[in-house]
Design a protein around this motif. Structure first.
Motif, short mmCIF file in Angstrom:
data_model
loop_
_atom_site.label_atom_id
_atom_site.label_comp_id
_atom_site.label_asym_id
_atom_site.label_seq_id
_atom_site.Cartn_x
_atom_site.Cartn_y
_atom_site.Cartn_z
N LEU A 99 0.83 -1.20 0.00
CA LEU A 99 0.00 0.00 0.00
C LEU A 99 0.87 1.25 0.00
N ASP A 100 0.54 2.18 -0.91
CA ASP A 100 1.15 3.51 -0.85
C ASP A 100 0.43 4.34 0.21
N THR A 101 1.16 4.81 1.18
CA THR A 101 0.58 5.54 2.30
C THR A 101 1.64 6.47 2.87
N GLY A 102 1.28 7.21 3.90
CA GLY A 102 2.27 8.00 4.60
C GLY A 102 2.92 7.19 5.71
N TRP A 103 4.04 7.68 6.21
CA TRP A 103 4.73 6.99 7.30
C TRP A 103 5.74 7.93 7.97
N THR A 104 6.14 7.53 9.16
CA THR A 104 7.23 8.20 9.85
C THR A 104 8.35 7.20 10.10
N LEU A 105 9.57 7.69 10.08
CA LEU A 105 10.76 6.88 10.36
C LEU A 105 11.70 7.68 11.24
N THR A 106 12.21 7.03 12.29
CA THR A 106 13.23 7.64 13.15
C THR A 106 14.43 6.71 13.24
N TYR A 107 15.61 7.28 13.04
CA TYR A 107 16.86 6.55 13.24
C TYR A 107 17.57 7.17 14.45
N GLN A 108 17.98 6.33 15.39
CA GLN A 108 18.69 6.79 16.59
C GLN A 108 19.98 5.98 16.75
N ARG A 109 21.04 6.66 17.13
CA ARG A 109 22.28 5.97 17.49
C ARG A 109 22.89 6.67 18.70
N GLU A 110 22.89 5.94 19.81
CA GLU A 110 23.38 6.45 21.09
C GLU A 110 22.62 7.71 21.53
N ARG A 111 21.41 7.87 21.04
CA ARG A 111 20.48 8.90 21.48
C ARG A 111 19.14 8.22 21.75
N ALA A 112 18.33 8.82 22.60
CA ALA A 112 17.01 8.28 22.86
C ALA A 112 16.06 8.63 21.72
N ILE A 113 14.95 7.90 21.62
CA ILE A 113 13.95 8.13 20.59
C ILE A 113 13.30 9.51 20.74
N THR A 114 13.45 10.13 21.91
CA THR A 114 12.81 11.41 22.19
C THR A 114 13.52 12.61 21.59
N GLY A 115 14.68 12.43 20.94
CA GLY A 115 15.26 13.54 20.22
C GLY A 115 16.74 13.71 20.40
N ALA A 116 17.29 14.59 19.56
CA ALA A 116 18.72 14.78 19.53
C ALA A 116 19.25 15.55 20.73
N PHE A 117 18.43 16.41 21.31
CA PHE A 117 18.93 17.28 22.36
C PHE A 117 18.18 17.13 23.67
N ALA A 118 17.56 15.96 23.85
CA ALA A 118 16.89 15.68 25.12
C ALA A 118 17.29 14.30 25.61
N PRO A 119 18.61 14.06 25.76
CA PRO A 119 19.03 12.71 26.14
C PRO A 119 18.79 12.41 27.61
N PRO A 120 18.02 11.38 27.95
CA PRO A 120 17.89 10.98 29.35
C PRO A 120 19.14 10.21 29.79
N LYS A 121 19.25 9.99 31.07
CA LYS A 121 20.35 9.18 31.59
C LYS A 121 20.16 7.71 31.29
N TYR A 122 18.89 7.28 31.14
CA TYR A 122 18.60 5.86 31.00
C TYR A 122 17.76 5.60 29.75
N PHE A 123 18.39 4.95 28.77
CA PHE A 123 17.66 4.52 27.58
C PHE A 123 18.41 3.34 26.97
N ALA A 124 17.74 2.62 26.09
CA ALA A 124 18.33 1.42 25.50
C ALA A 124 17.57 1.05 24.24
N TYR A 125 18.19 0.26 23.39
CA TYR A 125 17.50 -0.31 22.23
C TYR A 125 18.20 -1.59 21.82
#
Length: 363
Positions: A234-260
């Motif tokens: 199906l052709d549709t819309g979507w979102t994609l996020t790539y993270q490396r040593e950062r939390a899913i919540t963003g580039a400049f809001a790193p918590p002390k505790y996160f994992a993937y």
């Protein structure tokens, strides 16, 4: 009279969302804007969801939920509304073959409103619980090991995106329900990081996943695959996020505790630690493990990061129409988090399927 009030309330919400949705179609979000984030575990169709599992960059207030048509929910994040851009992801929490998708999002007053729609396999509405995250980032992230980027594809073009190297992301439509995403400047010499993908469609059931992933020093290349309520591309819309040593919540809001982690071999009874180590990241540095919990069920353990409020998202990986959700709410016990379980489906049958799982806390 109660029915009339419900109809009027829904019409007001829809009007607000239609007006706000134009903000997400205004182009790339690499310019300097306030960086915001929020997440929630939505366990109610109306009111305030569980306060122990919601957090964000707001200074006061709480996440609230308003119901729409069956299977539809309007999630309102207080005080973090932005004029345009950002990215949202949602994961169903259900003991059936169900998923949730994003319909749209946008600013309503000072808040950010995200419309979510949940379906069961075949296309009927689902009254699913779900986990949701919204984030917006801007500016450059100057780090050799860390990277963060996202793309919102609205079905025709990039409507919103971010790249922590400030390079220009691109999307190529290969075939029906098949795209290649190129994230330049976020490269790595080995496979590292995590990816989350969510369908965005307000008119029909849609679900999306990561089909393939390759990496180079110059950037990350990711295939996105989407299907309808059954098995048809199906052709549709979507979102994609790539993270490396950062939390899913963003580039400049790193918590002390996160994992993937990336469960690359779902046939492995485990517990095992996925390799290479770059896809099995834990901050502050413990080793995540994955093991079988039954047919199609995978128990993921994130040690030493357990603190509330927290959030989990999961995305299926691989070719074909299989998809994944969460069987139940994750457990925080002491300093450990147990995702019990990731469950994946081919149709309505649970099966072993590679999956990408990401965890973040507020702190």
């Amino acid at each position: 009279m109660r029915l009339l009030r419900t109809v009027v309330a829904r019409l007001l919400l829809v009007c607000a969302m239609v007006a706000a949705s134009a903000t997400t179609a205004a182009g790339a979000a690499n310019a300097a804007v306030p960086d915001v984030w929020g997440f929630a575990y939505v366990d109610t169709s109306s009111g305030v969801p569980n306060l122990s599992y919601q957090a964000g960059s707001w200074t006061s207030g709480a996440v609230t939920v308003t119901p729409g048509v069956p299977g539809e929910y309007f999630v309102r994040f207080p005080g973090i509304g932005i004029p345009k851009g950002g990215v949202a992801h949602v994961t169903a929490i259900s003991q059936a073959a169900e998923w949730c998708q994003i319909e749209k999002w946008g600013q309503v007053g000072t808040d950010e409103m995200v419309a979510v729609r949940c379906y069961r396999y075949g296309g009927g509405p689902a009254k699913a619980l779900f986990s949701i995250v919204f984030a917006s980032s801007s500016g450059a992230l100057f780090s050799a090991s860390q990277a963060y980027g996202y793309v919102f594809w609205d079905g025709a073009s990039i409507a919103s995106d971010y790249n922590s190297s400030l390079a220009a992301n691109s999307v190529f439509h290969n075939a029906t329900g098949d795209w290649t995403v190129w994230l330049p400047g976020l490269g790595s010499s080995v496979q590292a990081g995590n990816i989350q993908v969510t369908a965005v469609d307000s008119g029909q059931p849609a679900r999306c996943k990561v089909g393939a992933w390759s990496w180079a020093a110059s950037g990350q290349k990711i295939q996105v695959l989407c299907h309808d309520a059954t098995t048809t591309p199906l052709d549709t819309g979507w979102t994609l996020t790539y993270q490396r040593e950062r939390a899913i919540t963003g580039a400049f809001a790193p918590p002390k505790y996160f994992a993937y982690t990336f469960d690359t071999t779902p046939a492995n009874p485990g517990p095992y630690a996925p390799l290479p180590t770059g896809i099995n990241f834990n901050y502050p540095g413990a080793v995540n493990t994955v093991q079988s919990a039954g047919t199609g069920l995978r128990l993921v353990t994130f040690p030493k990061v357990g603190t509330l409020p927290n959030n989990v998202q999961v995305t299926a990986y691989g070719q074909g129409p299989a998809f994944c959700n969460l069987l139940t709410l994750w457990t925080t016990s002491g300093s450990d988090v147990y995702v019990r379980d990731v469950v994946c489906y081919n149709g309505t049958t649970a099966l072993g399927q590679p999956s990408l799982v990401t965890y973040t806390s507020k702190y």
